[in-house]
Design a protein around this motif. Structure first.
Motif, mmCIF file in Angstrom:
data_model
loop_
_atom_site.group_PDB
_atom_site.id
_atom_site.type_symbol
_atom_site.label_atom_id
_atom_site.label_comp_id
_atom_site.label_asym_id
_atom_site.label_seq_id
_atom_site.Cartn_x
_atom_site.Cartn_y
_atom_site.Cartn_z
ATOM 1 N N ARG A 150 -65.740 4.764 16.628
ATOM 2 C CA ARG A 150 -66.665 4.512 17.697
ATOM 3 C C ARG A 150 -67.226 3.131 17.961
ATOM 4 N NH1 ARG A 150 -71.268 8.638 15.077
ATOM 5 N NH2 ARG A 150 -70.021 10.323 15.289
ATOM 6 N N LEU A 151 -65.912 2.790 18.915
ATOM 7 C CA LEU A 151 -66.003 1.417 19.116
ATOM 8 C C LEU A 151 -65.711 1.058 20.591
ATOM 9 C CD1 LEU A 151 -66.063 -1.705 17.828
ATOM 10 C CD2 LEU A 151 -63.623 -1.322 17.379
ATOM 11 N N ARG A 152 -66.377 0.135 21.171
ATOM 12 C CA ARG A 152 -65.822 -0.189 22.578
ATOM 13 C C ARG A 152 -65.817 -1.789 22.556
ATOM 14 N NH1 ARG A 152 -69.549 0.662 27.866
ATOM 15 N NH2 ARG A 152 -68.926 -1.207 28.823
ATOM 16 N N PRO A 153 -64.646 -2.271 23.182
ATOM 17 C CA PRO A 153 -63.456 -1.424 23.327
ATOM 18 C C PRO A 153 -62.647 -1.194 22.227
ATOM 19 C CG PRO A 153 -62.937 -3.872 23.522
ATOM 20 C CD PRO A 153 -64.294 -3.745 23.215
ATOM 21 N N GLY A 154 -61.802 -0.140 22.208
ATOM 22 C CA GLY A 154 -61.043 0.231 21.173
ATOM 23 C C GLY A 154 -61.142 1.541 20.528
ATOM 24 N N ARG A 155 -61.743 2.476 21.485
ATOM 25 C CA ARG A 155 -61.886 3.677 20.664
ATOM 26 C C ARG A 155 -60.784 4.433 20.061
ATOM 27 N NH1 ARG A 155 -63.165 9.309 22.721
ATOM 28 N NH2 ARG A 155 -64.320 10.304 20.889
ATOM 29 N N PRO A 156 -59.777 4.514 21.069
ATOM 30 C CA PRO A 156 -58.389 5.353 20.687
ATOM 31 C C PRO A 156 -57.782 4.568 19.491
ATOM 32 C CG PRO A 156 -58.405 5.004 22.906
ATOM 33 C CD PRO A 156 -59.588 4.047 22.427
ATOM 34 N N LEU A 157 -58.265 4.205 18.495
ATOM 35 C CA LEU A 157 -57.529 3.347 17.444
ATOM 36 C C LEU A 157 -57.244 3.920 16.117
ATOM 37 C CD1 LEU A 157 -58.602 -0.433 16.797
ATOM 38 C CD2 LEU A 157 -57.653 1.016 14.860
ATOM 39 N N GLY A 186 -53.880 0.314 24.402
ATOM 40 C CA GLY A 186 -53.005 -0.709 25.201
ATOM 41 C C GLY A 186 -54.013 -1.925 26.063
ATOM 42 N N ASN A 187 -55.219 -1.355 26.379
ATOM 43 C CA ASN A 187 -56.092 -2.309 27.304
ATOM 44 C C ASN A 187 -55.992 -3.645 26.567
ATOM 45 O OD1 ASN A 187 -56.788 -0.954 29.566
ATOM 46 N ND2 ASN A 187 -57.956 0.264 28.352
ATOM 47 N N PRO A 188 -55.856 -4.887 27.088
ATOM 48 C CA PRO A 188 -55.779 -5.990 26.538
ATOM 49 C C PRO A 188 -56.942 -6.135 25.370
ATOM 50 C CG PRO A 188 -54.856 -6.352 28.400
ATOM 51 C CD PRO A 188 -55.491 -4.812 28.500
ATOM 52 N N ARG A 217 -72.944 5.797 22.304
ATOM 53 C CA ARG A 217 -72.935 6.190 20.773
ATOM 54 C C ARG A 217 -72.061 5.027 20.187
ATOM 55 N NH1 ARG A 217 -70.394 10.864 20.279
ATOM 56 N NH2 ARG A 217 -70.999 11.127 18.098
ATOM 57 N N ARG A 218 -71.180 4.299 20.977
ATOM 58 C CA ARG A 218 -70.228 3.323 20.380
ATOM 59 C C ARG A 218 -70.974 2.177 20.040
ATOM 60 N NH1 ARG A 218 -64.936 3.387 23.669
ATOM 61 N NH2 ARG A 218 -66.197 4.208 25.410
ATOM 62 N N THR A 219 -70.467 1.309 19.140
ATOM 63 C CA THR A 219 -70.574 -0.379 18.846
ATOM 64 C C THR A 219 -69.986 -0.845 19.810
ATOM 65 O OG1 THR A 219 -70.977 0.020 16.445
ATOM 66 C CG2 THR A 219 -70.652 -2.120 17.341
HETATM 67 O O1 MOO Z 1 -62.930 0.949 26.034
HETATM 68 MO MO1 MOO Z 1 -61.395 1.602 25.422
HETATM 69 O O2 MOO Z 1 -62.322 1.986 24.210
HETATM 70 O O3 MOO Z 1 -60.797 0.407 24.391
HETATM 71 O O4 MOO Z 1 -60.971 0.581 27.097
#
Ligand code: MOO
Ligand SMILES: Nc1nc2c(c(=O)[nH]1)N[C@H]1C(S)=C(S)[C@@H](COP(=O)(O)OP(=O)(O)OC[C@H]3O[C@@H](n4cnc5c(N)ncnc54)[C@H](O)[C@@H]3O)O[C@H]1N2
Length: 408
Positions: A282-289, A304-306, A348-350
């Motif tokens: 539950r993170l932004r950016p980086g949810r699908p981790l 993949g988003n930097p 809902r994400r940090t």
């Molecule tokens: O925001 Mo996604 O969660 O990494 O672009």
């Protein structure tokens, strides 16, 4: 069932639970810098090894200078230079030339600084008004005053820095037992990627994530192999992931971890027999981790988003690499910061807001778009904005500090 949609702290706890510090290996001192000690070190001898002078001047017997007069005259007798201790015993009424760091001749117990005495022929006139009270120990560094032989100098678990290594060397060690550095393999996925230095065609992007991850992993103490990029093609990806897991303790994969038709990293890992630990955070950016074990390797599948790659590394993969390398506190340091501008919430994400440190305050970078490379420019802090509507300027928040040893 595999864990999904974890809170970041829960995800980190599961990552660290999967990491055991790597075994020790003996390294020379320079090669051990940045590594973590896997043994306790003790002084092999005392430091200094003898009573030595802290000034260039004259070795004396303090009792000769306690007359209460303003000047005392002594007979010049011999010299003790650094590396050339004087063998002869200093007799009452005598002074021996001495240099900084040189051993006091036997019989001497104090030093008069050169500025406080004048030599005339074989007589030394000590200006007692200038020198002040010359008691035993004056301008002397006593044997063992820095360290006694056998004293503990560095605890197991110390991350070795220049001063620590100098101490180890001075106290008798030429090599030390340190945890092995984790091997990290970096792999970028995506048909749209072109190598650094190649102008991208229509719909293409330069694969900057591989370089970024390699820098981040190296800063976290890893020996890095950049495996370049692999196309969104099942067989190529399967081979690349299997080879990476064979060659490394930690595999860092960028891209292809979302749910699109060409996001093949997760199904490929499962097909290879990877043991999944978690799928999303539950993170932004980086949810699908996602995080899994593949053979003996730990695999971080980073979006993949930097900015997602960057943040995902700092929150999870960096701590894992440091724990494998033996660090006792592998997480990035957290500090309380005051926001210099508003920080958006992420529902809902940090929200891991990238910020610069300006006059001690956290200034959110202008872009917080996860696909924007500029959102990483001069990033000092990851401000942890709790789930909810966000925080106004002036509010306090916890932030992960990237400016210290963990900084890429
Ligand atoms: O925001 Mo996604 O969660 O990494 O672009
Ligand atoms: N239907 C949904 N779509 C998406 C979701 C979702 O929950 N449902 N999540 C979004 C989020 S959040 C993220 S983050 C991304 C993650 O996607 P992938 O990990 O599959 O990343 P890619 O699609 O491969 O790439 C995304 C983006 O990043 C650029 N990229 C990729 N690799 C590199 C590289 N090596 N160097 C530089 N830039 C790179 C790529 O060109 C894309 O622009 O998924 C959302 N979608």
């Amino acid at each position: 069932m595999i864990a999904d949609d974890l809170e970041p702290d829960d995800a980190l706890a599961r990552v660290l639970a999967a990491c055991t510090p790597l075994p020790g290996e003996r390294r020379g001192l320079f090669a051990a810098r940045g590594r973590v000690l896997a043994e306790a070190l003790h002084a092999r001898w005392s430091l200094p090894g003898a009573d030595v002078s802290t000034m260039d001047g004259w070795a004396v017997r303090a009792a000769d200078l306690s007359s209460g007069t303003s000047e005392a005259a002594l007979a010049v007798a011999g010299e003790s230079a650094a590396g050339h201790p004087s063998p002869s015993h200093l007799q009452p009424g005598q002074a021996a030339r001495i240099s900084t760091g040189a051993v006091l001749p036997p019989g001497a117990d104090a030093v008069v600084a050169q500025e406080d005495a004048a030599r005339r022929g074989d007589r030394l006139h000590v200006d007692l008004a200038r020198a002040g009270a010359v008691r035993p120990g004056h301008f002397v560094r006593r044997a063992g005053s820095d360290l006694a032989a056998g004293a503990a100098i560095l605890a197991s678990g110390t991350a070795l820095r220049a001063g620590d290594l100098a101490l180890a060397a001075g106290a008798g060690h030429a090599d030390v037992l340190v945890h092995r550095a984790p091997r990290a393999a970096v792999l970028c996925t995506g048909d749209e990627l072109v190598d650094i230095g190649c102008p991208p065609g229509h719909g293409q992007v330069v694969s900057s994530n591989g370089l970024m991850l390699a820098c981040q992993a190296a800063a976290a103490g890893a020996e890095v192999r950049d495996l370049g990029r692999v196309r969104d093609e099942p067989e190529a990806l399967r081979r690349a992931l299997a080879d990476a897991a064979d060659a490394a303790d930690v595999v860092l994969v960028s891209g292809g971890i979302s749910v699109g038709d060409h996001d093949l990293v997760w199904p490929t890992l499962l097909a290879l027999g990877a043991e999944p630990v978690f799928r999303r955070v539950r993170l932004r950016p980086g949810r699908p981790l996602a995080f899994a074990r593949l053979g003996a390797a730990l695999v971080f599948a980073l979006p993949g988003n930097p900015a997602s790659t960057f943040v995902g590394f700092e929150l999870f993969a960096g701590p894992a690499l440091r724990r494998l390398g033996g660090h006792l506190q592998p997480e990035l340091p957290r500090r309380r910061v005051v926001l210099a501008g508003p920080a958006e919430g992420a529902g809902r994400r940090t929200h891991c807001v990238r910020a610069r440190l300006v006059d001690g305050r956290a200034e959110p970078l202008p872009s917080q778009v996860s696909g924007a490379l500029t959102s990483l420019r001069a990033c000092d802090l990851l401000v942890l904005v709790p789930p909810g509507p966000g925080l106004p300027a002036g509010a306090e928040a916890w932030a992960l500090d990237l400016t210290g040893a963990g900084a890429p």
